[in-house]
Design an enzyme around this catalytic site. Structure first.
Site, PDB file in Angstrom:
ATOM      1  N   HIS A   8      11.792   7.955  -0.732  1.00 59.89           N
ATOM      2  CA  HIS A   8      12.018   7.286   0.549  1.00 59.89           C
ATOM      3  C   HIS A   8      10.889   7.576   1.532  1.00 59.89           C
ATOM      4  O   HIS A   8      11.090   8.145   2.595  1.00 59.89           O
ATOM      5  CB  HIS A   8      13.366   7.710   1.131  1.00 59.89           C
ATOM      6  N   ASN A   9       9.703   7.168   1.171  1.00 58.91           N
ATOM      7  CA  ASN A   9       8.605   7.229   2.122  1.00 58.91           C
ATOM      8  C   ASN A   9       8.181   5.795   2.428  1.00 58.91           C
ATOM      9  O   ASN A   9       8.850   4.849   2.004  1.00 58.91           O
ATOM     10  CB  ASN A   9       7.459   8.107   1.582  1.00 58.91           C
ATOM     11  N   SER A  10       7.087   5.638   3.171  1.00 60.29           N
ATOM     12  CA  SER A  10       6.797   4.276   3.648  1.00 60.29           C
ATOM     13  C   SER A  10       6.351   3.344   2.524  1.00 60.29           C
ATOM     14  O   SER A  10       6.349   2.125   2.705  1.00 60.29           O
ATOM     15  CB  SER A  10       5.759   4.312   4.774  1.00 60.29           C
ATOM     16  N   SER A  11       6.043   3.900   1.370  1.00 59.42           N
ATOM     17  CA  SER A  11       5.738   3.003   0.243  1.00 59.42           C
ATOM     18  C   SER A  11       6.991   2.221  -0.156  1.00 59.42           C
ATOM     19  O   SER A  11       6.926   1.029  -0.476  1.00 59.42           O
ATOM     20  CB  SER A  11       5.238   3.798  -0.964  1.00 59.42           C
ATOM     21  N   HIS A  12       8.130   2.899  -0.125  1.00 54.81           N
ATOM     22  CA  HIS A  12       9.379   2.199  -0.427  1.00 54.81           C
ATOM     23  C   HIS A  12       9.641   1.120   0.622  1.00 54.81           C
ATOM     24  O   HIS A  12      10.012  -0.008   0.288  1.00 54.81           O
ATOM     25  CB  HIS A  12      10.549   3.199  -0.494  1.00 54.81           C
TER      26      HIS A  12
ATOM     27  N   ASP B  58      14.751   2.285   6.348  1.00 61.20           N
ATOM     28  CA  ASP B  58      14.950   3.677   5.924  1.00 61.20           C
ATOM     29  C   ASP B  58      14.177   4.652   6.815  1.00 61.20           C
ATOM     30  O   ASP B  58      13.898   5.791   6.401  1.00 61.20           O
ATOM     31  CB  ASP B  58      14.490   3.872   4.465  1.00 61.20           C
TER      32      ASP B  58
ATOM     33  N   ASP C 190      16.202  -4.052  -1.394  1.00 64.71           N
ATOM     34  CA  ASP C 190      16.248  -2.596  -1.315  1.00 64.71           C
ATOM     35  C   ASP C 190      16.342  -1.953  -2.695  1.00 64.71           C
ATOM     36  O   ASP C 190      15.763  -0.896  -2.925  1.00 64.71           O
ATOM     37  CB  ASP C 190      17.457  -2.185  -0.444  1.00 64.71           C
TER      38      ASP C 190
HETATM   39  C1  LIG Z   1       5.378   8.434  -1.479  1.00 63.43           C
HETATM   40  O1  LIG Z   1       5.649   9.445  -2.441  1.00 63.43           O
HETATM   41  C2  LIG Z   1       4.764   9.471  -3.529  1.00 63.43           C
HETATM   42  C3  LIG Z   1       5.226  10.586  -4.454  1.00 63.43           C
HETATM   43  O2  LIG Z   1       6.375  10.229  -5.093  1.00 63.43           O
HETATM   44  C4  LIG Z   1       3.356   9.693  -3.071  1.00 63.43           C
HETATM   45  O3  LIG Z   1       2.466   9.681  -4.151  1.00 63.43           O
HETATM   46  C5  LIG Z   1       2.980   8.630  -2.096  1.00 63.43           C
HETATM   47  O4  LIG Z   1       1.722   8.844  -1.578  1.00 63.43           O
HETATM   48  C6  LIG Z   1       3.968   8.581  -0.947  1.00 63.43           C
HETATM   49  N1  LIG Z   1       3.664   7.467  -0.101  1.00 63.43           N
HETATM   50  C7  LIG Z   1       3.533   7.602   1.192  1.00 63.43           C
HETATM   51  C8  LIG Z   1       3.148   6.397   1.957  1.00 63.43           C
HETATM   52  O5  LIG Z   1       3.726   8.652   1.780  1.00 63.43           O
END
Ligand SMILES: *[C@@H]1O[C@H](CO)[C@@H](O)[C@H](O)[C@H]1NC(C)=O
Ligand SMILES: *[C@@H]1O[C@H](CO)[C@@H](O)[C@H](O)[C@H]1NC(C)=O
Ligand SMILES: *[C@@H]1O[C@H](CO)[C@@H](O)[C@H](O)[C@H]1NC(C)=O
EC number: 3.1.4.-
Length: 725
Positions: free
Chosen positions: A459-463, A500, A622
């Site tokens: 659940h970081n901004s990539s999601h 999120d 989602d």
């Molecule tokens: C999200 O988490 C992954 C690890 O699972 C990491 O490699 C990635 O850089 C993170 N994305 C952000 C935007 O923080």
């Protein structure tokens, strides 16, 4: 004969003025006067006789309800023989004994046996007491008690007389379906004599083969529910002929709560009424009565009332089906499939437990601390035009489903949401719609992204960027475009971006168990989703530099805000089945019914249905990972598993309840957990969404990915990928 059939006929208030009393006292004394006064006070009519002859004469003429005979002075007359004579006259007049005689006795006879009095026909002894109140009380008690019972019996007799005279055939059974009574019309129509039938179970009486086989079962279940049945029935006469009859069957619920069947026409019903089901049907009626009496009507109450009303006039099979409908409607968890005991798959159970329930219990003193993520780099200017070429390149095919978000993630140093947001929002004309400068949108995206925790593995901004991508993709589908207006599109894109924000990388159940501040703030209910929605608006509005809503007209802003909140809250998994089922029932099914016609606009654009489309859209976006190309799907599966493992680690460290024990990094089978997730949450939802939005490529990927996980599982592998050869 069964107990009183029609107690309602005998409202006690109607009795009092009519009660007629005969006093037989040789001399006027205080006792005699006491009863006279009492009759007057009670508003009973009263005659007094001084001799047995006068008493009999008067009784023959007036036929009293109650006779009080003085038994204190045997030298005047023999009270016992007078009583016998009165009864005899009464018997000849009425055909059965229902008179109530009271004798008045001296106190010194109080110890004597009442047996001789009872044998003479007295049914009560009154010990000498001339006090008027005592006489009055005695009369009242007689009237309310035994005399009333006598009246009931008389009414009963009248009803039986009516039954005897009726032209319609009538049959009465007890609750065990043993025949108690048939009337003469029944005898002549059916060719039986009373004596042949009374005491027999109705199953013993031959039946006609002309009835439909399930008719008896239908009738029985109707009676069991305490309802009347009416319809055409073929009865079999004693001589073997079948006769078609219009039959009515009425269950009689007596004071003991048992059913009795009274039949008009002639009818045989096979199975017996069980007492257990009687009880439950009565409970149901009383709970129904409660629902009826609620003053504030919830929509569900209205629905139940409408169905109840419809049942009244429905044929039996429909009424029965509606009964089942009502049972289901009365439960609260309308949309959640019950996990049957046979569904013992621990992965499914854990996912359901971890995603669909709130806290198991709250532990105090174990606060989960949020790392505060303040938007720190608002200062860094960034514009669509400034996007570095190598980043722009990774977004070239962002309108394709197969767009690889991980390339963007690598290229842009943890800012995928800002870059992809800028591109997608401009493609949809969001700034124009909001009348907001591009710089404001830029600051806003950066502020939101800064509040995603880059330390979360999932659940970081990539999601968030991934969900935004899927949302934009769905918004371009023909059906979705037909259904939604631009304000809906803008709401969907914003909701996806913020849905999120500030996610702590822990599930709702964890936060509740840990007694986190957020769980306390939101009463353990939709904790994270409420927080995402609330925080998004706080971040947006607390600083004009990033307030994308600032130039909106007030009403439009309220509509937009409402839609965004609704969509963010829709991502909460406890409501998963509710949203999916509502979508299927309100949209998929009506659309399928209209398919050939093409007149679907009404269904697509009604305000209620637009809400359902938006909820379904963000939910699918989602959790669309299993519908992505295999490599992306595997990467997401690895990230979510890692986040769950970290939660389990922490639960163990802090001695919290472990909400999803299968997600233990030492033992977990990732393929199994993916299979369960797809089976339980994904397949049905995407079937429905595909039926609406037409997404063959997603369904193809889903199929593919499912096979991939199955393949690993069959090889008993627990990892994301097969080991290198
Ligand atoms: C999200 O988490 C992954 C690890 O699972 C990491 O490699 C990635 O850089 C993170 N994305 C952000 C935007 O923080
Ligand atoms: C939590 O519950 C309390 C007490 O019922 C109520 O006053 C409060 O408004 C609730 N808070 C939320 C966010 O629902
Ligand atoms: C098609 O739609 C029209 C109204 O738009 C309706 O009257 C008609 O019954 C529909 N036909 C079918 C087959 O559903």
């Amino acid at each position: 004969a069964p107990s009183p059939l029609a107690p309602g006929l005998l409202a006690p208030g109607l009795l009092a003025p009519g009660l007629l009393v005969l006093l037989v006292f040789a001399k006027e004394d205080s006792q005699n006067n006491g009863f006279c006064w009492a009759c007057e006070k009670a508003n009973f009519r009263c005659n007094v006789a001084r001799t047995p002859e006068a008493a009999l004469e008067c009784f023959k003429e007036k036929h009293h309800d109650l006779v009080i005979i003085d038994h204190r002075h045997s030298r005047y007359f023999d009270a016992e023989s007078l009583c016998r004579e009165v009864l005899l006259i009464h018997f000849y007049l009425n055909g059965f004994v229902d008179l109530f005689g009271v004798c008045c006795c001296r106190p010194d006879r109080e110890e004597a046996s009442v047996m001789p009095l009872i044998k003479s026909g007295f049914n009560r002894r009154y010990v000498e007491n001339a006090n008027m109140m005592a006489c009055y009380n005695e009369l009242l008690q007689l009237e309310r008690g035994e005399v009333l019972a006598q009246f009931k019996l008389r009414a009963c007799n009248a009803i039986f007389t009516a039954l005897e005279q009726s032209q319609e055939a009538i049959e009465i059974t007890n609750e065990d379906q043993v025949i108690q009574y048939v009337n003469p019309a029944y005898e002549s129509i059916m060719g039986y004599q009373q004596g042949e039938l009374i005491g027999k179970e109705i199953t013993e009486v031959p039946k006609s083969e002309k009835n439909k086989p399930d008719l008896l079962e239908t009738i029985n279940s109707c009676i069991r529910k305490g309802k009347e049945w009416q319809g055409i029935y073929y009865a079999k006469k004693k001589n073997g002929d079948s006769v078609q009859q219009n039959v009515k069957i009425t269950p009689v619920i007596g004071q003991g709560g048992k059913h009795k069947d009274r039949r008009k026409g002639s009818l045989d019903v096979r199975s017996t009424t069980s007492r257990g089901s009687d009880g439950s049907s009565q409970r149901r009626h009383s709970s129904m009565a409660r629902i009826h009496s609620m003053t504030i009507e919830a929509p569900i109450t209205k629905v139940i009332n409408i169905i109840n009303a419809a049942q009244e006039s429905s044929p039996m099979p429909v009424a029965e089906a509606l009964d089942r409908v009502l049972e289901i409607l009365r439960t609260t968890e309308l949309y959640s499939p019950q996990l049957g005991t046979k569904e013992e798959d621990p992965h499914t159970n854990d996912l359901v437990g971890g995603l669909m329930t709130d806290g198991l219990r709250r532990l105090s003193g174990n606060e989960y601390i949020f790392a505060p993520h303040l938007p720190s780099h608002l200062a860094m200017p960034l514009s669509l035009n400034d996007i570095p070429p190598h980043v722009a390149q990774t977004m070239e095919n962002e309108d394709s489903w197969d767009f690889d978000i991980f390339n963007l993630e690598t290229a842009c140093l943890k800012r995928p949401l800002t870059y992809l947001g800028l591109k997608i929002f401009s493609r949809f004309g969001v700034c124009e719609f909001l009348s907001c400068p591009e710089a404001t949108l830029r600051s806003w995206l950066q502020g939101i992204e800064a509040n995603y925790h880059s330390t979360n593995s999932y659940h970081n901004s990539s999601h968030a960027a991934d969900v935004l991508h899927a949302t934009a993709y769905f918004l371009c589908k023909e059906r979705v475009k037909q259904s939604l207006e631009q304000i809906d599109e803008v709401a969907a894109l914003i909701a996806a971006t913020v849905h999120d924000v500030d996610h702590p990388g822990r599930t709702n159940s964890f936060l509740c168990n840990a007694g986190s501040e957020l769980a306390i703030l939101y009463n353990d209910t939709a904790v994270l989703e409420s927080h995402h929605a609330a925080l998004a608006f706080q971040i947006t509005t607390r600083d004009d530099k990033c307030n994308i809503f600032r130039n909106m007209e007030r009403n439009e802003y309220r509509t937009l805000r409402q839609a965004i909140i609704d969509m963010v809250l829709a991502t909460e998994m406890t409501k998963h089945f509710e949203h999916v089922n509502k979508f299927v029932n309100s949209i998929n099914k009506p659309l399928a019914a209209l398919e050939e016609n093409g007149s679907v606009k009404g269904i697509l654009t009604s305000p209620d249905n637009r809400i359902l489309v938006k909820r379904m859209l963000i939910k699918c976006a989602d959790i669309s990972n299993p519908c992505r190309p295999l490599e992306l799907c595997i990467e997401w599966a690895g990230r979510i598993s890692e986040e769950y493992f970290a939660q389990t680690d922490e639960e163990k460290r802090q001695s919290l309840p472990v909400v999803m024990p299968v997600f233990d990094r030492n033992t977990c089978s990732i393929p199994k957990s993916q299979i369960s997730f797809i089976d339980y949450f994904i397949t049905d939802m995407f079937d429905a969404w595909d039926a609406f939005a037409d997404l063959p490529n997603l369904m193809q990927h889903l199929d593919n990915n499912f096979k991939y996980w199955k393949g690993l599982d069959e090889r008993k592998l627990h990892s994301l990928r097969p080991p290198p050869e």
